[in-house]
Design an enzyme around this catalytic site. Structure first.
Site, PDB file in Angstrom:
ATOM      1  N   HIS A   1     -14.341 -29.329 -41.109  1.00 31.44           N
ATOM      2  CA  HIS A   1     -15.139 -30.115 -40.164  1.00 31.44           C
ATOM      3  C   HIS A   1     -15.951 -31.153 -40.924  1.00 31.44           C
ATOM      4  O   HIS A   1     -16.903 -30.830 -41.623  1.00 31.44           O
ATOM      5  CB  HIS A   1     -16.062 -29.255 -39.300  1.00 31.44           C
ATOM      6  CG  HIS A   1     -16.317 -29.885 -37.944  1.00 31.44           C
ATOM      7  ND1 HIS A   1     -17.164 -30.954 -37.765  1.00 31.44           N
ATOM      8  CD2 HIS A   1     -15.803 -29.619 -36.721  1.00 31.44           C
ATOM      9  CE1 HIS A   1     -17.183 -31.297 -36.487  1.00 31.44           C
ATOM     10  NE2 HIS A   1     -16.353 -30.516 -35.830  1.00 31.44           N
TER      11      HIS A   1
ATOM     12  N   HIS B   1      -5.224 -28.260 -32.741  1.00 34.88           N
ATOM     13  CA  HIS B   1      -6.175 -27.537 -31.887  1.00 34.88           C
ATOM     14  C   HIS B   1      -5.898 -27.956 -30.445  1.00 34.88           C
ATOM     15  O   HIS B   1      -6.508 -28.893 -29.933  1.00 34.88           O
ATOM     16  CB  HIS B   1      -7.608 -27.883 -32.289  1.00 34.88           C
ATOM     17  CG  HIS B   1      -8.654 -27.069 -31.606  1.00 34.88           C
ATOM     18  ND1 HIS B   1      -9.843 -26.719 -32.209  1.00 34.88           N
ATOM     19  CD2 HIS B   1      -8.714 -26.526 -30.370  1.00 34.88           C
ATOM     20  CE1 HIS B   1     -10.575 -26.020 -31.378  1.00 34.88           C
ATOM     21  NE2 HIS B   1      -9.917 -25.899 -30.245  1.00 34.88           N
TER      22      HIS B   1
ATOM     23  N   ARG C   1      -1.705 -44.286 -24.012  1.00 32.67           N
ATOM     24  CA  ARG C   1      -0.617 -45.022 -23.370  1.00 32.67           C
ATOM     25  C   ARG C   1       0.509 -44.042 -23.048  1.00 32.67           C
ATOM     26  O   ARG C   1       0.411 -42.847 -23.324  1.00 32.67           O
ATOM     27  CB  ARG C   1      -0.096 -46.138 -24.310  1.00 32.67           C
ATOM     28  CG  ARG C   1      -1.125 -47.204 -24.651  1.00 32.67           C
ATOM     29  CD  ARG C   1      -1.435 -48.125 -23.488  1.00 32.67           C
ATOM     30  NE  ARG C   1      -0.289 -48.926 -23.105  1.00 32.67           N
ATOM     31  CZ  ARG C   1       0.052 -50.086 -23.663  1.00 32.67           C
ATOM     32  NH1 ARG C   1      -0.651 -50.564 -24.680  1.00 32.67           N
ATOM     33  NH2 ARG C   1       1.102 -50.764 -23.238  1.00 32.67           N
TER      34      ARG C   1
ATOM     35  N   GLU D   1      -5.345 -23.741 -34.050  1.00 35.07           N
ATOM     36  CA  GLU D   1      -6.739 -23.404 -33.777  1.00 35.07           C
ATOM     37  C   GLU D   1      -6.974 -23.355 -32.272  1.00 35.07           C
ATOM     38  O   GLU D   1      -6.278 -24.013 -31.502  1.00 35.07           O
ATOM     39  CB  GLU D   1      -7.674 -24.472 -34.347  1.00 35.07           C
ATOM     40  CG  GLU D   1      -7.608 -24.663 -35.834  1.00 35.07           C
ATOM     41  CD  GLU D   1      -8.583 -25.719 -36.311  1.00 35.07           C
ATOM     42  OE1 GLU D   1      -8.884 -25.719 -37.521  1.00 35.07           O
ATOM     43  OE2 GLU D   1      -9.047 -26.542 -35.485  1.00 35.07           O
TER      44      GLU D   1
END
Length: 256
Positions: free
Chosen positions: A206, A54, A29, A85
């Site tokens: 991760h 990142h 939005r 990152e």
């Protein structure tokens, strides 16, 4: 209401919160909510030791102004770290030069890649990476290289000039409910030990979450930092930032 800042809990492993998913929701939005800087503030107040972003070239989540806004915010938190990152051959180095983060994590993403899914390869990437690692370090940043858990690659990562490696933990997370879990843990333990033997610090990230984090921290030697985004932000939707950060820090603390 006054919110009292909670200091980070003492731990050999720091928790850095990746805020990409907060920015992803905001970008659907044009209202500026949820606020990335507000999310960072709440995480830091709850005891997160760092903030990670990142920023990809297409700005599908973190945008350039977020990086600058967070750098400004973190000036008020001198005991916490800002980790940026990204691929140093895309847009990452511009941010490093502008905001001088405490840590940069070089990730070999392609421009349109859905999410990070592999580490650097040596000797193939040596000559390209060496001058950019040296430049980032000259700007005051610690350099971490996103790497697969391959023990034989760790000495090469150190030789190219890296300070740390970030072990790509998706294979471990994917094996959590399978018979391969112990083998994956041993693989990451061996890679971390090889990194330590080479003189590198060890980070990881991760798909780590509240279910699999403690076992990983317990098994992997010398783990300095975990960077967690998707699962942590998902948990925060249900629990709130304060309870979520406390829960992840508890996973780390209990593992030790």
């Amino acid at each position: 209401m006054t919110v009292v800042s909670s200091p980070p809990q003492p731990s050999a492993t720091a928790l850095s919160v990746n805020l990409n998913k907060v920015a992803l929701v905001r970008n659907t939005r044009h209202l500026g909510i949820p606020s990335v800087t507000r999310a960072a503030t709440l995480c830091l107040q709850a005891g997160a030791q760092g903030i990670t972003v990142h920023p990809r070239p297409d700005e599908r989540h973190i945008r350039a102004h977020d990086v600058h806004d967070l750098a400004e915010l973190l000036k008020a938190w001198p005991d916490r770290e800002f980790n940026i990152e990204g691929n140093p051959f895309h847009n990452l180095m511009g941010f490093v030069r502008d905001v001088r983060p405490q840590q940069v994590t070089f990730v070999p993403d392609s421009e349109g890649q859905f999410t990070s899914d592999h580490g650097w390869s040596f000797p193939a990437d040596v000559e390209r990476l060496r001058p950019l690692i040296a430049e980032a370090q000259a700007l005051g940043a610690r350099v971490s290289l996103f790497m697969d858990a391959e023990p034989g690659q760790m000495a090469a990562a150190r030789a190219v000039g890296a300070d740390r490696v970030e072990l790509y933990t998706e294979p471990y997370a994917a094996a959590w409910h399978s018979p391969q879990r112990d083998a994956q843990l041993e693989r990451f333990r061996s890679a971390a030990q090889a990194a330590l033997d080479a003189g590198l610090g060890v980070n990881a990230g991760h798909d780590l979450n509240r279910e699999n984090l403690s076992a990983f921290v317990r098994a992997v030697p010398g783990l300095r930092e975990v960077s967690i985004g998707h699962a942590l932000i998902s948990d925060a939707l249900e629990l709130g930032y304060a309870q979520t950060i406390a829960a992840y820090n508890r996973c780390i603390r209990d593992a030790r």
